[in-house]
Design a protein around this motif. Structure first.
Motif, mmCIF file in Angstrom:
data_model
loop_
_atom_site.group_PDB
_atom_site.id
_atom_site.type_symbol
_atom_site.label_atom_id
_atom_site.label_comp_id
_atom_site.label_asym_id
_atom_site.label_seq_id
_atom_site.Cartn_x
_atom_site.Cartn_y
_atom_site.Cartn_z
ATOM 1 N N LEU A 52 -6.629 2.798 15.916
ATOM 2 C CA LEU A 52 -5.999 3.246 14.526
ATOM 3 C C LEU A 52 -6.851 3.460 13.216
ATOM 4 C CD1 LEU A 52 -2.862 1.170 14.180
ATOM 5 C CD2 LEU A 52 -3.583 2.931 15.631
ATOM 6 N N LEU A 53 -7.028 5.221 12.779
ATOM 7 C CA LEU A 53 -7.654 5.334 11.628
ATOM 8 C C LEU A 53 -6.588 6.109 10.739
ATOM 9 C CD1 LEU A 53 -10.166 7.844 13.824
ATOM 10 C CD2 LEU A 53 -10.570 4.956 12.765
ATOM 11 N N LEU A 54 -6.127 4.660 9.797
ATOM 12 C CA LEU A 54 -5.241 4.635 8.396
ATOM 13 C C LEU A 54 -5.934 5.892 7.086
ATOM 14 C CD1 LEU A 54 -3.530 1.424 9.546
ATOM 15 C CD2 LEU A 54 -3.202 4.016 10.372
ATOM 16 N N GLU A 55 -5.389 6.286 6.360
ATOM 17 C CA GLU A 55 -5.327 7.459 5.686
ATOM 18 C C GLU A 55 -4.935 6.866 5.115
ATOM 19 O OE1 GLU A 55 -7.498 12.009 4.454
ATOM 20 O OE2 GLU A 55 -7.402 10.797 6.916
ATOM 21 N N ARG A 56 -4.908 6.917 3.283
ATOM 22 C CA ARG A 56 -4.107 7.150 2.477
ATOM 23 C C ARG A 56 -3.900 8.576 1.766
ATOM 24 N NH1 ARG A 56 -3.413 1.419 -1.101
ATOM 25 N NH2 ARG A 56 -5.852 1.356 -0.608
ATOM 26 N N SER A 57 -2.687 9.316 1.619
ATOM 27 C CA SER A 57 -3.152 10.236 1.326
ATOM 28 C C SER A 57 -2.229 10.362 -0.414
ATOM 29 C CB SER A 57 -2.323 11.786 2.543
ATOM 30 O OG SER A 57 -2.515 11.792 3.656
ATOM 31 N N LEU A 105 -8.643 0.929 7.735
ATOM 32 C CA LEU A 105 -8.037 1.958 6.688
ATOM 33 C C LEU A 105 -8.575 2.273 5.245
ATOM 34 C CD1 LEU A 105 -5.400 2.394 4.765
ATOM 35 C CD2 LEU A 105 -5.517 -0.141 3.759
ATOM 36 N N ASP A 106 -8.779 3.955 5.260
ATOM 37 C CA ASP A 106 -10.255 4.328 4.302
ATOM 38 C C ASP A 106 -10.070 3.805 3.181
ATOM 39 O OD1 ASP A 106 -7.071 4.869 3.104
ATOM 40 O OD2 ASP A 106 -8.258 7.347 2.849
ATOM 41 N N ASP A 107 -9.171 3.037 2.450
ATOM 42 C CA ASP A 107 -8.978 2.509 1.421
ATOM 43 C C ASP A 107 -8.136 0.739 0.662
ATOM 44 O OD1 ASP A 107 -9.271 2.024 -1.643
ATOM 45 O OD2 ASP A 107 -7.904 3.653 -2.335
ATOM 46 N N ALA A 108 -9.236 0.541 1.246
ATOM 47 C CA ALA A 108 -9.055 -0.731 1.764
ATOM 48 C C ALA A 108 -8.539 -1.769 0.456
ATOM 49 C CB ALA A 108 -9.739 -1.488 2.610
ATOM 50 N N SER A 109 -8.832 -1.077 -1.092
ATOM 51 C CA SER A 109 -8.926 -1.579 -2.282
ATOM 52 C C SER A 109 -7.116 -2.715 -1.776
ATOM 53 C CB SER A 109 -9.252 -0.808 -2.807
ATOM 54 O OG SER A 109 -7.939 -0.094 -3.389
ATOM 55 N N GLY A 110 -6.879 -3.683 -2.517
ATOM 56 C CA GLY A 110 -5.747 -4.338 -2.600
ATOM 57 C C GLY A 110 -5.453 -4.677 -1.466
ATOM 58 N N ASN A 111 -5.957 -4.665 -0.111
ATOM 59 C CA ASN A 111 -4.924 -5.365 0.860
ATOM 60 C C ASN A 111 -5.423 -6.451 0.856
ATOM 61 O OD1 ASN A 111 -5.245 -4.894 3.154
ATOM 62 N ND2 ASN A 111 -7.288 -4.565 3.989
ATOM 63 N N HIS A 112 -4.411 -7.392 1.350
ATOM 64 C CA HIS A 112 -4.690 -8.538 1.335
ATOM 65 C C HIS A 112 -4.351 -9.119 2.817
ATOM 66 C CE1 HIS A 112 -2.960 -8.462 -2.525
ATOM 67 N NE2 HIS A 112 -3.684 -9.226 -2.532
ATOM 68 N N GLU A 113 -4.062 -8.177 4.068
ATOM 69 C CA GLU A 113 -4.418 -8.225 5.507
ATOM 70 C C GLU A 113 -5.289 -8.183 5.870
ATOM 71 O OE1 GLU A 113 -1.330 -9.557 6.532
ATOM 72 O OE2 GLU A 113 0.199 -8.871 4.939
ATOM 73 N N GLU A 114 -4.875 -9.135 7.109
ATOM 74 C CA GLU A 114 -7.227 -9.269 7.531
ATOM 75 C C GLU A 114 -7.342 -7.923 8.821
ATOM 76 O OE1 GLU A 114 -9.803 -13.383 7.049
ATOM 77 O OE2 GLU A 114 -7.676 -13.350 8.267
ATOM 78 N N PHE A 115 -5.666 -7.847 9.499
ATOM 79 C CA PHE A 115 -5.853 -7.174 10.500
ATOM 80 C C PHE A 115 -6.497 -5.046 9.987
ATOM 81 C CE2 PHE A 115 -1.319 -8.704 9.966
ATOM 82 C CZ PHE A 115 -0.321 -6.778 9.194
#
Length: 197
Positions: A52-57, A105-115
């Motif tokens: 999965l290539l996830l992009e926050r728009s 995830l394209d912008d992983a800032s603030g991410n707390h999930e290792e997956f």
């Protein structure tokens, strides 16, 4: 061949986290529903691997919201957590260990999930703003750093506000598609992992 990649553009519409491409007015689905569809697919096809290539728009979407939808869908039970610099397992190992979902995830800032792994730390991608077939001669890194683990070759047209299947078929057919992948392999001395159509 049992290896698939999906690109999700994630938006917020009326306080709901949804997936749509470009204009949400012409169609959207809740993100959790699309994640659940992938989870159900993997349950029905346990010999497949989905990337999965996830992009926050939208800037208002948090990585935690995406992570919550991932967990609520059940997809986190299928997820692979890859450490940067570690060798990748084989597809057989991913399947054997029930880690058939790989999410970037394209912008992983603030991410707390290792997956939800930082996309541009693991991948590099050719320019996406192709408006005519001649634009597809570009094989260099537009996003990510050349030499990252996974090489994504974009092969879709960005010259219409609302894309159509007929228009996409101008570049998403063989031999055009396979020739592009072979050309980029030669130009970069790197085998593409994914052709992003």
């Amino acid at each position: 061949d049992g290896v698939r990649v999906l690109h999700f553009e994630i938006h917020v519409d009326q306080d709901k986290v949804v997936v749509c491409h470009g204009l949400c007015l012409i169609g959207e689905k809740p993100l959790v529903d699309d994640f659940a569809a992938v989870h159900q697919f993997l349950a029905a096809h346990p010999d497949n691997v989905v990337t999965l290539l996830l992009e926050r728009s939208d800037d208002v979407i948090t990585a935690d919201q995406i992570g919550q939808a991932f967990k609520a869908s059940g997809l986190s039970t299928d997820a692979r957590v890859q450490r940067s610099g570690d060798p990748w397992p084989t597809l057989a190992d991913l399947i054997r260990h029930h880690q058939q979902a790989i999410a970037f995830l394209d912008d992983a800032s603030g991410n707390h999930e290792e997956f939800l792994m930082p996309r541009w730390s693991f991948t590099w991608e050719t320019p996406w703003d192709n408006e005519k077939p001649a634009d597809f001669g570009r094989c260099d890194a537009d996003r990510g750093t050349e030499g990252n683990d996974l090489y994504v070759v974009d092969t879709y047209l960005e010259d219409q506000i609302i894309p159509t299947a007929d228009h996409a078929a101008l570049v998403n057919h063989d031999p055009f598609l396979i020739d592009r992948l072979l050309y980029c392999r030669k130009a970069t001395n790197t085998m593409p992992n994914f052709g992003h159509c």
